[in-house]
Write an enzyme that holds these catalytic residues in place. Sequence first.
Site, PDB file in Angstrom:
ATOM      1  N   LYS A 482      49.118  74.240  23.322  1.00  0.00           N
ATOM      2  CA  LYS A 482      48.778  73.143  24.243  1.00  0.00           C
ATOM      3  C   LYS A 482      47.293  73.185  24.584  1.00  0.00           C
ATOM      4  CE  LYS A 482      50.168  75.938  28.234  1.00  0.00           C
ATOM      5  NZ  LYS A 482      51.032  76.025  29.415  1.00  0.00           N
ATOM      6  N   TYR A 708      15.221  72.782  36.600  1.00  0.00           N
ATOM      7  CA  TYR A 708      15.353  71.788  37.658  1.00  0.00           C
ATOM      8  C   TYR A 708      15.341  72.415  39.052  1.00  0.00           C
ATOM      9  CZ  TYR A 708      16.694  68.067  34.368  1.00  0.00           C
ATOM     10  OH  TYR A 708      16.712  67.133  33.365  1.00  0.00           O
TER      11      TYR A 708
END
Length: 814
Positions: A482, A708
């Site tokens: 899955k 940043y």
Amino acid sequence: MNYTVQQIAEITNAEVIGDKTLVVKNIAYDSRIIYSIKNTAFIAINTHKNSGEKFIEAAIDRGINIIISEHHYPQFENITWIIVKNSVDFLQQLAKYHYENSHLRSIGITGSNGKTILKEWLYQCLWNEFPTVKSPKSFNSQIGLPLSLLQINNSHQLGIFEVGISHPNEMEKLEHIFHPQIGLLTHIGTAHAANFSSEEELIDEKIKLFKDSEVIIYNGDHSLVDEKIKKLYSDKKLISYGFKKENQVFIKKNIKDENIVVDYFGEEISFPAHQRDESTLINATALISVLKVLQVENKKIVEKINLLKAVEMRLEAIEGIKGNIIINDSFNLDLDSLKTALQFLKEYNKPKKSLVLTDIVGVNSNSQELYEEVSELVNEQNFDSVFLIGDEISNFSELFKSNTYTFIDTKELIESKHLSEIENQIILLKGARKFEIEKLKDILELRKHDTVLEINLNAILHNINYHKSLLRPKTKMMAMVKANAYGLGSYEISEFLQHHHIDYLGVAFADEGVELRKKGITTPIVVMNPEQHSYQTIIEYNLEPEIYSFRVLELFYEAVQKSGYDKKYPIHIKLETGMHRLGFKGFELDQLSETLSEKNLKVQSIFSHLSSSDLPEEKEFTLDQLKTFDKNSSHLIEKLGYTPIRHILNSSGITSYTDHQYDMVRIGIGMLGESPDTEIQKQLQSVVSFKTVISQISMVEGGESVGYSRRFKTDHLTKIATVPVGYADGIPRLIGNQVGSLGVHKTLAPIVGNICMDMMMINVENIPNVKEGDTVTVFNAKPTLKEFAGYCKTITYEVLTSISPRVKRIYIKD
């Protein structure tokens, strides 16, 4: 090999039923990867875990007409049988005879780590010096070693074979089969150490291989190894290697030009090394020691080391453009490696396939005979198209039966545009290094991002087999695929598992199962969370739903009736045993059995889920869950009047609560090499490696900021590397600013500044010889997946399932 059936029977005291004059040149042991049926016998190997005899019919269906087996099955007509008392003993007896009647100088490699890499390095260095045979892949066991020895033919002058053991008293049997003239002992570590009472017992067992060796080359840095070999084998030529100056071969300090200098009995051998980790350098000293024993000149040794491919000698499967799968084996080419590549091809069930094949370079043999054999192998694979590169192989193009095209070089093939027309095929790239056909991979691959997720399929198989070794032979196994197989690629992993006979696959939602069915997966698939709108799809694609409530049961049965399905549709009943997520409770079971008796449904399995099997402190709760499951499932079975499969154990349950395995177990993260138990973890192999490269290195002055928002500022002149991976690739921003680290040259480099969408920066000031283009490890060995998950304050499952689809997945088979 080149024996008649009669000769094989005489060598091994076997019985023959059928044509004794048939010739056997190859023995196939796996019905799924038979790449040639000409002069091939199939051996049905029986072990305590499995019986190869159940695959005899599959081998016969592929065209095999000689079967080696412990039992005769007369229902198969026109088959010649070699009947043996014990299939493994037979294989070892035949291999011993074959080896001892060859005129071969042999190298036997044993140890805990480094056997395969040294075997491959030695082969790369020696195959064009002597006609050489080697163990395929990591064939080194009680079965693998005999299969390797049976590859020896009359033209071979040198053999390089791995010898591996995992339990006491195994080496004596292997040494009886194979006694190398040159013995090479690699690093002694923790691999299989748990099966021995002490490290001393492990060493004693390993060095039995060298009983009849003329030369023993060993890692002398290990004092106990050094002591034991000198004491036991003082009459032989002994060569110790390592870092310590007491060794005859050792690494001296690096000189000014940054080359590595190895001292071999006073001679200095200097060479450049891109990788300077301890294991690589120690393997290099072992390599040099063997080459010197074989009288290879120093100049040539350096040339050969410069050409080594450290870890690239592997088959890799890559998602290609236009629905293609690219099998890249563009690193070397000889008959043995061609056979290995063709075997690998058998693991994919795409109906159409193409081959790119170059001249075989550096083999001193008759070209006509060589390419006749090559064409026979290729023709049996039924390729749609074959592209031949090189003057020599092009001269024999008429031998190839497929649509065959010839080219002088790789550039001419690229310019022809033929490859760009191929759709929905497997394309095997197989070539000698000089033709640089890896350029074709760059053109054909779908994603070209430098950041990649490598998945080692052999490691998955190893981990599954380890867990199976804890179970009864008849216990089934469901593999959970899955969430895109935990982020690794649902189809690729499922196809590999299907090839290796997994019993069930488990997905979360119907769409995941449908995608697998559309791509040719036929293994039974259980849908663990069947949504109401997906019921018709489940039935249409022969998926099997989990049923966990009366509402779901009624709705699904309505869908079955509407579909016109006229047989008993298989369903899987989920019981609630303490997790309080989904499932029928104990007081509902009588009503459930009555409801099921009225419907055209078959309960394929009854199962539940353990909430805390990975937590030793919750053992009492887990035992209560198991008790509840046993009670409630037994009650439901009694009411049903038949016995469905029962299963409750997950990966940690398999290792911690083995006595409760019932009829099937479910494996998920354990398949990927992760376990909460440190002792179990030692037995598992790492499957996933998340890698990128250094894009740029900058010297940042003290007081300057990085990234940043200026969250990181240097306090001195600092070497900063930028790497092309960021939060869009699945790296959480929270591990920036020195929370997490990445691996460069097996050294941790802290992440500095905020992580960007597509990039991040790391501090590499403490890493010597770092340069742009160097590999950076996000997780694998350093840091490990668990360590990386720790940076992220989460679990390994979340890390893996968060990796972006834009990260290229590469599937590796060593």
